[in-house]
Design a protein around this motif. Structure first.
Motif, PDB file in Angstrom:
ATOM      1  N   HIS A  36      19.224  60.438  33.744  1.00  0.00           N
ATOM      2  CA  HIS A  36      18.524  60.775  34.978  1.00  0.00           C
ATOM      3  C   HIS A  36      17.429  59.945  35.196  1.00  0.00           C
ATOM      4  N   ASP A  37      16.685  59.654  33.917  1.00  0.00           N
ATOM      5  CA  ASP A  37      15.456  58.452  34.099  1.00  0.00           C
ATOM      6  C   ASP A  37      16.175  57.350  34.790  1.00  0.00           C
ATOM      7  N   ALA A  38      17.032  56.678  34.255  1.00  0.00           N
ATOM      8  CA  ALA A  38      17.834  55.520  34.774  1.00  0.00           C
ATOM      9  C   ALA A  38      18.042  55.640  36.311  1.00  0.00           C
ATOM     10  N   GLU A  39      18.501  56.542  36.457  1.00  0.00           N
ATOM     11  CA  GLU A  39      18.911  57.017  37.983  1.00  0.00           C
ATOM     12  C   GLU A  39      17.800  56.722  38.982  1.00  0.00           C
ATOM     13  N   ILE A  40      16.711  57.510  38.506  1.00  0.00           N
ATOM     14  CA  ILE A  40      15.488  57.484  39.334  1.00  0.00           C
ATOM     15  C   ILE A  40      15.042  56.135  39.252  1.00  0.00           C
ATOM     16  N   ALA A  41      14.837  55.460  38.216  1.00  0.00           N
ATOM     17  CA  ALA A  41      14.267  53.912  38.156  1.00  0.00           C
ATOM     18  C   ALA A  41      15.121  53.173  39.237  1.00  0.00           C
ATOM     19  N   ALA A  42      16.527  53.509  39.148  1.00  0.00           N
ATOM     20  CA  ALA A  42      17.507  52.582  40.183  1.00  0.00           C
ATOM     21  C   ALA A  42      16.888  52.758  41.365  1.00  0.00           C
ATOM     22  N   ILE A  43      16.671  54.062  42.060  1.00  0.00           N
ATOM     23  CA  ILE A  43      16.084  54.253  43.313  1.00  0.00           C
ATOM     24  C   ILE A  43      14.922  53.519  43.735  1.00  0.00           C
ATOM     25  N   VAL A  44      14.137  53.596  42.844  1.00  0.00           N
ATOM     26  CA  VAL A  44      12.674  52.954  42.838  1.00  0.00           C
ATOM     27  C   VAL A  44      12.667  51.724  42.864  1.00  0.00           C
ATOM     28  N   LYS A  45      13.698  50.874  42.239  1.00  0.00           N
ATOM     29  CA  LYS A  45      13.667  49.497  41.959  1.00  0.00           C
ATOM     30  C   LYS A  45      14.525  48.959  42.881  1.00  0.00           C
ATOM     31  N   ASN A  46      15.318  49.382  43.791  1.00  0.00           N
ATOM     32  CA  ASN A  46      16.047  49.006  44.652  1.00  0.00           C
ATOM     33  C   ASN A  46      15.632  48.008  45.517  1.00  0.00           C
ATOM     34  N   PRO A  47      16.211  46.838  45.607  1.00  0.00           N
ATOM     35  CA  PRO A  47      15.213  45.808  46.373  1.00  0.00           C
ATOM     36  C   PRO A  47      15.391  46.019  47.985  1.00  0.00           C
ATOM     37  N   GLU A  48      16.301  46.757  48.199  1.00  0.00           N
ATOM     38  CA  GLU A  48      16.722  46.915  49.799  1.00  0.00           C
ATOM     39  C   GLU A  48      15.712  48.029  50.310  1.00  0.00           C
ATOM     40  N   ASP A  49      15.349  47.639  51.548  1.00  0.00           N
ATOM     41  CA  ASP A  49      14.453  48.628  52.265  1.00  0.00           C
ATOM     42  C   ASP A  49      15.061  50.094  51.897  1.00  0.00           C
ATOM     43  N   SER A  50      14.235  51.314  52.046  1.00  0.00           N
ATOM     44  CA  SER A  50      14.723  52.707  51.884  1.00  0.00           C
ATOM     45  C   SER A  50      15.574  52.916  53.229  1.00  0.00           C
ATOM     46  N   SER A  51      16.533  53.685  52.651  1.00  0.00           N
ATOM     47  CA  SER A  51      17.697  54.116  53.600  1.00  0.00           C
ATOM     48  C   SER A  51      17.871  55.616  53.122  1.00  0.00           C
ATOM     49  N   TRP A  52      18.487  56.314  53.958  1.00  0.00           N
ATOM     50  CA  TRP A  52      18.914  57.541  53.955  1.00  0.00           C
ATOM     51  C   TRP A  52      19.745  57.898  52.627  1.00  0.00           C
ATOM     52  N   GLU A  53      20.673  56.487  52.663  1.00  0.00           N
ATOM     53  CA  GLU A  53      21.688  56.744  51.469  1.00  0.00           C
ATOM     54  C   GLU A  53      21.336  56.263  50.028  1.00  0.00           C
ATOM     55  N   ASN A  54      20.372  55.094  50.337  1.00  0.00           N
ATOM     56  CA  ASN A  54      19.987  54.414  49.053  1.00  0.00           C
ATOM     57  C   ASN A  54      18.933  55.369  48.427  1.00  0.00           C
ATOM     58  N   THR A  55      18.284  56.259  49.109  1.00  0.00           N
ATOM     59  CA  THR A  55      17.007  56.873  48.710  1.00  0.00           C
ATOM     60  C   THR A  55      17.357  58.588  48.688  1.00  0.00           C
ATOM     61  N   MET A  56      17.375  59.101  49.776  1.00  0.00           N
ATOM     62  CA  MET A  56      17.427  60.538  49.836  1.00  0.00           C
ATOM     63  C   MET A  56      18.975  61.067  49.187  1.00  0.00           C
ATOM     64  N   GLU A  57      20.013  60.311  49.632  1.00  0.00           N
ATOM     65  CA  GLU A  57      21.396  60.796  48.998  1.00  0.00           C
ATOM     66  C   GLU A  57      21.415  60.571  47.405  1.00  0.00           C
ATOM     67  N   ALA A  58      21.006  59.198  47.163  1.00  0.00           N
ATOM     68  CA  ALA A  58      20.983  58.873  45.809  1.00  0.00           C
ATOM     69  C   ALA A  58      20.183  59.615  44.946  1.00  0.00           C
ATOM     70  N   PHE A  59      18.917  60.183  45.422  1.00  0.00           N
ATOM     71  CA  PHE A  59      18.145  61.330  44.773  1.00  0.00           C
ATOM     72  C   PHE A  59      18.734  62.621  44.942  1.00  0.00           C
ATOM     73  N   GLU A  60      19.327  63.025  45.758  1.00  0.00           N
ATOM     74  CA  GLU A  60      20.249  64.361  45.737  1.00  0.00           C
ATOM     75  C   GLU A  60      21.235  64.149  44.580  1.00  0.00           C
ATOM     76  N   ALA A  61      22.043  62.962  44.526  1.00  0.00           N
ATOM     77  CA  ALA A  61      23.167  62.944  43.630  1.00  0.00           C
ATOM     78  C   ALA A  61      22.665  62.530  42.036  1.00  0.00           C
ATOM     79  N   SER A  62      21.487  62.404  41.890  1.00  0.00           N
ATOM     80  CA  SER A  62      20.950  61.833  40.702  1.00  0.00           C
ATOM     81  C   SER A  62      20.955  63.430  39.906  1.00  0.00           C
ATOM     82  N   GLY A  63      20.789  63.132  38.457  1.00  0.00           N
ATOM     83  CA  GLY A  63      20.877  64.395  37.612  1.00  0.00           C
ATOM     84  C   GLY A  63      21.819  65.041  37.242  1.00  0.00           C
ATOM     85  N   GLN A  64      23.316  64.578  37.706  1.00  0.00           N
ATOM     86  CA  GLN A  64      24.415  65.523  37.733  1.00  0.00           C
ATOM     87  C   GLN A  64      24.370  65.722  36.089  1.00  0.00           C
TER      88      GLN A  64
END
Length: 658
Positions: A36-64
């Motif tokens: 889960h730490d790695a998933e959160i880090a991947a969201i934060v370090k994503n070089p692309e601008d924040s989008s619904w899919e790469n931030t919110m939906e990625a956050f919702e899908a993390s920690g399974q």
């Protein structure tokens, strides 16, 4: 090869219980935390601008993976506790608390989320609001030093809650009441055999009656000897002997946390997230009902004392209530039990009503294993045979099982994750030595109640896991479960599971509905008042308390609910809902939801086609989780805003000013 770390290959991802051992939990937790730490880090370090899919939906899908491990562990630690489970809890809970705090105090993640614009659909817009509020409430906007203090408080509260639960479970086991044969006068032969079997199971001589979660024990209503009733009642109130200091420290830390986050009290902090408008609205509900509840309870006591021919105590109240009910309404609960065998109630009552209302079927899956002997697995299907999810039923008590009844989940429904629900219903019914278990009226309604929660989880139809099923405010989560209780005595349902129940007993049940409501309402309100009293205090006010019993008494007197011989449904030392569970400053929610239940069932009673009405309830309430506004959903269902009148009528409190 840790069976907890990968999605289960079984149908609906039912956990492979037979493959899981206690040695798997700690390594699984540690690996899942790292993932889960790695998933959160991947969201934060994503070089692309924040989008619904790469931030919110990625956050919702993390920690399974973490959710999978936690769901199995914490479900089983409640149903089959052991020293090994307790040791694991002590090790992992601080890690889980620190991990959660680190996520919600991650400034970079918070900034990415703040930059988002939600899609136009209601569920997505609510998710953004919900998530940003959750970050704020978990300290995202605090200074670094305040964040550290908040993290420390959260970790301490997590450990203290576990300590409270363990203390209570240990006392509940130790204080199970031993009797000699002559003391059990009033018990049926089957109940006596069960008491003997329970004694053997825990290594004692003679006969043992285990304790139930509330103050009043159900067996007080049938034991003929006053001394036997008193043994049960007094043992019940001795539980949590080490929990006084735990509760004080939890109340102090909750008050400190609330102040740190800018709230006047823990109650204000909690109720911000509920459907009640504010603390004043909750206090208004309770203060409006308290005078009538007190008066009704005192009137009932006088009636019972007259029947007894002498003054009676709190230990005797349930016994004489059952006697007067039998006398005045020809309603004998022991006689009634023979018409309510558990297996028939479940198959031909609970499941039948679900089919009648929602078109679903519930079929046994003997090929799938539960987590303990006696746990049954069922598959729930749509009318066309499409699978909805799995239901596990764990109805019988065990020495290792904590008291009470509840619903939980192993897997939550989510279109984003592509998961279907795996739900469990748990109770503590005394297992018969042989043959069928027969239910009291209270147990009967509890089976329907918990299945109402199960329906809320099973029929969920949302995209985001944060909004799935019962992930709703506490003063709304009891609405589906309480409304499902009503179907226990609906004529068509009752005739299906209790076809031999004589009409005179059905009439007696209906006639006796308001009898005892003074006591029931008063003991419940007393517990709610104690809860709100603890959680309305400042740190300084908590620090001044030296006598918990006196504090409780003063709170009840101030609320006008000081009824002689009547104890609160739960007292502080064994109030697991608020110190060991998730109902702090929220125990009022059962009554708040009952307003919706009584009004909502009034609507059901006016509908000509139950299948059509059930589908509407499913579409507007059961399927929506937290994905839409709760008040709007109820108003659309009812055609107007909620009305408290049906509740007052149901409880015989028509003169209350609320």
């Amino acid at each position: 090869m840790n069976p907890l770390l990968d999605p289960s290959p079984l149908d609906y991802q039912l956990p492979p219980f037979a493959s899981i051992t206690v040695e798997h939990y700690v390594p699984a937790f540690l690996a899942a935390l790292d993932d889960h730490d790695a998933e959160i880090a991947a969201i934060v370090k994503n070089p692309e601008d924040s989008s619904w899919e790469n931030t919110m939906e990625a956050f919702e899908a993390s920690g399974q993976a973490l959710a999978r491990v936690a769901n199995v562990f914490f479900n089983l630690s409640g149903t089959d506790s052991s020293d090994e489970f307790n040791a694991i809890s002590a090790e992992v809970l601080p890690k889980l608390s620190a991990h959660s705090s680190a996520i919600y105090q991650n400034e970079a993640l918070y900034q990415r989320l703040q930059s988002l614009t939600a899609p136009e659909d209601e569920e997505s817009q609510r998710l953004l609001d919900h998530t940003l509020r959750a970050f704020r409430r978990r300290g995202a906007a605090l200074s670094d030093s305040d964040k550290q203090r908040l993290t420390s408080i959260d970790a301490s509260l997590s450990a203290l809650a576990e300590k409270f639960r363990n203390n209570l479970l240990a006392d509940t086991k130790e204080l199970a009441v031993s009797f000699e044969r002559f003391e059990l006068e009033g018990f049926s032969d089957a109940r006596i055999e069960a008491a003997a079997a329970y004694a053997r199971e825990i290594g004692r001589e003679g006969y043992v009656v285990p304790l139930e979660l509330p103050t009043v024990q159900s067996e007080q209503s049938v034991l003929d000897l006053p001394a036997s009733r008193s043994k049960l009642y007094e043992a019940s109130q001795q539980r949590g002997r080490l929990n006084g200091e735990v509760a004080l420290e939890m109340a102090r830390l909750r008050a400190e946390r609330a102040a740190l986050l800018g709230y006047a009290s823990h109650a204000e902090f909690v109720i911000e997230e509920e459907t009640a408008d504010d603390v004043a609205a909750v206090q208004g509900l309770m203060s409006g009902l308290a005078p009538a509840a007190s008066a009704n309870a005192m009137g009932e006591y006088k009636l019972l004392a007259e029947a007894a021919g002498t003054e009676i105590t709190g230990a005797d109240w349930p016994y004489w209530e059952s006697k007067v009910r039998a006398r005045d309404y020809s309603l004998n609960e022991d006689e009634l039990r023979q018409y309510f065998p558990l297996s028939r109630v479940v198959r031909d009552g609970v499941f039948y009503a679900a089919n009648l209302l929602y078109g679903i079927t519930v079929e046994p899956r003997p090929d799938l294993e539960g987590y303990a002997p006696g746990v049954d697995v069922w598959e729930v299907k749509e009318e066309d045979g499409t699978g909805i999810g799995l239901l596990l039923t764990d109805y019988f008590g065990r020495p290792s099982k904590r008291g009470g009844a509840w619903m939980s989940s192993f897997v939550d429904q989510s279109h984003l994750l592509g998961t279907k629900p795996v739900i469990v219903n748990v109770m503590g019914i005394t297992r018969p030595v042989s043959g069928e278990a027969y239910l009291t009226l209270d147990e009967l309604t509890t089976v329907f109640h918990e299945f109402g929660h199960a329906l809320h989880g099973l029929l969920s139809d949302v995209r985001y896991p944060s909004f799935s099923g019962t992930s709703v405010p506490r003063d709304y989560v009891e609405f589906p479960s309480q409304i499902n209780e009503n179907w226990a005595f609906h004529p068509e349902v009752l005739a299906n599971y209790a076809p031999d129940l004589p009409q005179q007993l059905i009439d007696a049940i209906d006639a006796a509905k308001q009898f005892g409501q003074g006591f029931a309402t008063a003991e419940y309100l007393a517990a709610s008042i104690i809860d709100l009293a603890w959680h309305s205090l400042s740190v300084a006010e908590v620090s001044e308390i030296t006598d918990i019993e006196a504090f409780e008494a003063a709170a009840l007197v101030a609320a006008g609910l000081d009824v002689e011989h009547l104890k609160a449904r739960y007292q502080t030392s064994y109030f697991n809902h608020i110190f060991g569970g998730g109902y702090s400053a929220g125990y009022y929610s059962y009554l708040w939801a009952e307003v919706l239940d009584a009004d909502g069932f009034d609507w059901f009673s006016t509908q000509d086609d139950l299948r059509v009405a059930g589908q509407r309830f499913r579409d507007l309430v059961l399927s929506r989780g937290a994905s839409r506004d709760y008040t709007a959903a109820f108003t659309e269902l009812r055609g107007r805003e909620r009305d408290i009148t049906p509740l007052l009528r149901r409880r015989g409190l028509g003169g209350s000013k609320v």
